[in-house]
Design a protein around this motif. Sequence first.
Motif, PDB file in Angstrom:
ATOM      1  N   ASP A 258      18.882  -5.548 -32.174  1.00 44.60           N
ATOM      2  CA  ASP A 258      19.772  -4.372 -32.244  1.00 44.60           C
ATOM      3  C   ASP A 258      18.989  -3.080 -32.017  1.00 44.60           C
ATOM      4  N   LYS A 261      18.344  -2.665 -28.264  1.00 44.75           N
ATOM      5  CA  LYS A 261      19.544  -2.229 -27.529  1.00 44.75           C
ATOM      6  C   LYS A 261      19.831  -0.756 -27.786  1.00 44.75           C
ATOM      7  N   TYR A 262      19.693  -0.341 -29.033  1.00 38.77           N
ATOM      8  CA  TYR A 262      19.983   1.047 -29.397  1.00 38.77           C
ATOM      9  C   TYR A 262      19.002   2.003 -28.719  1.00 38.77           C
ATOM     10  N   GLN A 264      17.233   1.472 -25.987  1.00 38.27           N
ATOM     11  CA  GLN A 264      17.434   1.493 -24.538  1.00 38.27           C
ATOM     12  C   GLN A 264      18.637   2.363 -24.180  1.00 38.27           C
TER      13      GLN A 264
END
Length: 464
Positions: A258, A261-262, A264
């Motif tokens: 997570d 993803k955050y 990026q």
Amino acid sequence: MWIELLILASVCLYLIYRHKTSNNDYFKKRGIPYAKPVPFLGNFWQMMLGGKSMFDIIVDIYTKDEGRIYGFFDQNKPVVVIKDPDLIKQIGVKDFDHFMNHRDFTDPNDNKDLFAASLFLMQNGKWKDMRSTLSPAFTGSKMRSMFQLMNEVAQHTLLFLKNQPNYIGIQGFELEVKDFLTRYTNDIIASTAFGLQVNSYVETENEFYRMGKKMTSFTFIQGLKFLMFGKIRKLMKILNIQLFDKESCDYFMRLVLDAMKYRQLHHIHRPDMINLLMEARGMIQGEEHTKASNREWSDVEIVGQCFLFFFAGFDTSAALSSFTIHELMENKEIQEKLLREIQDVNEQLNGQPPSYESIMGMTYMDMVVRECLRKWSPSAAIDRQCSKDISYDLGDGLRLDLKKGDIVWLPVSGLHRDPKFFENPMKFDPERFNEENKEKIHPFAYIPFGVGPRNCIGKTPTDS
């Protein structure tokens, strides 16, 4: 009917006994001195029953014979202990291609096991590629960047101490040192490996700390799991039993993926392990390289590296610091000399927080830590698994013939407590590592971080 069942049970027990003791003459046939094993338990029966630590058992095995090698049994598995530093150098460096891997007590192809996917248990080419991927995190330039994250943790740790009753006063205050240092280590790893800011002194039961404690607490059940994975790994996989607690593993998986993803999505850069792994995956453009290899890493392999840093650093760093504090308490002169160096550096900083360079320049601090690593080495022994047959002529008519799959151990705690290499080894003496004396130490008699290309990746930051 009962007689037949009794006979059948007796036959089965006898066959199991024969199978488990079939290797007991392994060393005798080869003329290698060895410790006689206890059936089913080998030479670690005292540790399994909770009566002796691995550290002390290795020291005992090391001192049983004056030869260059010695044999013992890990349950029914014969293991050769390499006691001669020159032979350790030969195995760990010169013949590294024969001893590249650790013992594979987990399934390297298990796509659920974070530990099996970590750098520690990766094998052959996959290990080389991941080592190349992670190595940039330990260059001097990267450590300088990461040091600011460590310093932030140090500041909230210092604030916690200053808020204790009688912080300034004659009486002082009581502190549970191991718990205090474990929380400090926890917060350092949370920040530098997982990109998570926690304060375990304020939030005493925060989720990261709670999951970490659960993961690294070696209960009887956890010890039994390690034992079973080493012997009946296939059955454990069929039964879908994981080596580590599933809740904790799932937590670390979510936390790392997570965060990636955050970051990026929001173009966030932070000088920590997650950032490096994102570079390795090609998720962001790296400062020095885009990808260390063309290998595509799975989610488990990526998270496995953060998991390893937590697992390897959480308790070992806190334990080393605890031992150091204990030795300083027992040795007043050493304590005072170290304090003087700290005070001198603090004066030079003129009110500014410590820098990476100021810490690295503390020569006596370095000597104290090195001596603690000698006397209280984090690893009692280092294992290597032979991947290709090889023989060594040990002199006096003794040969060591190792076949593919054979295991050798390098007895760290034994070497570090050997008076041949360290005079009066039970004395805590940092002067062993001053500029004059450290050159006299055999480099392969002092191996707290392992030997050769497969030594600990965090051994010494290199300049870059």
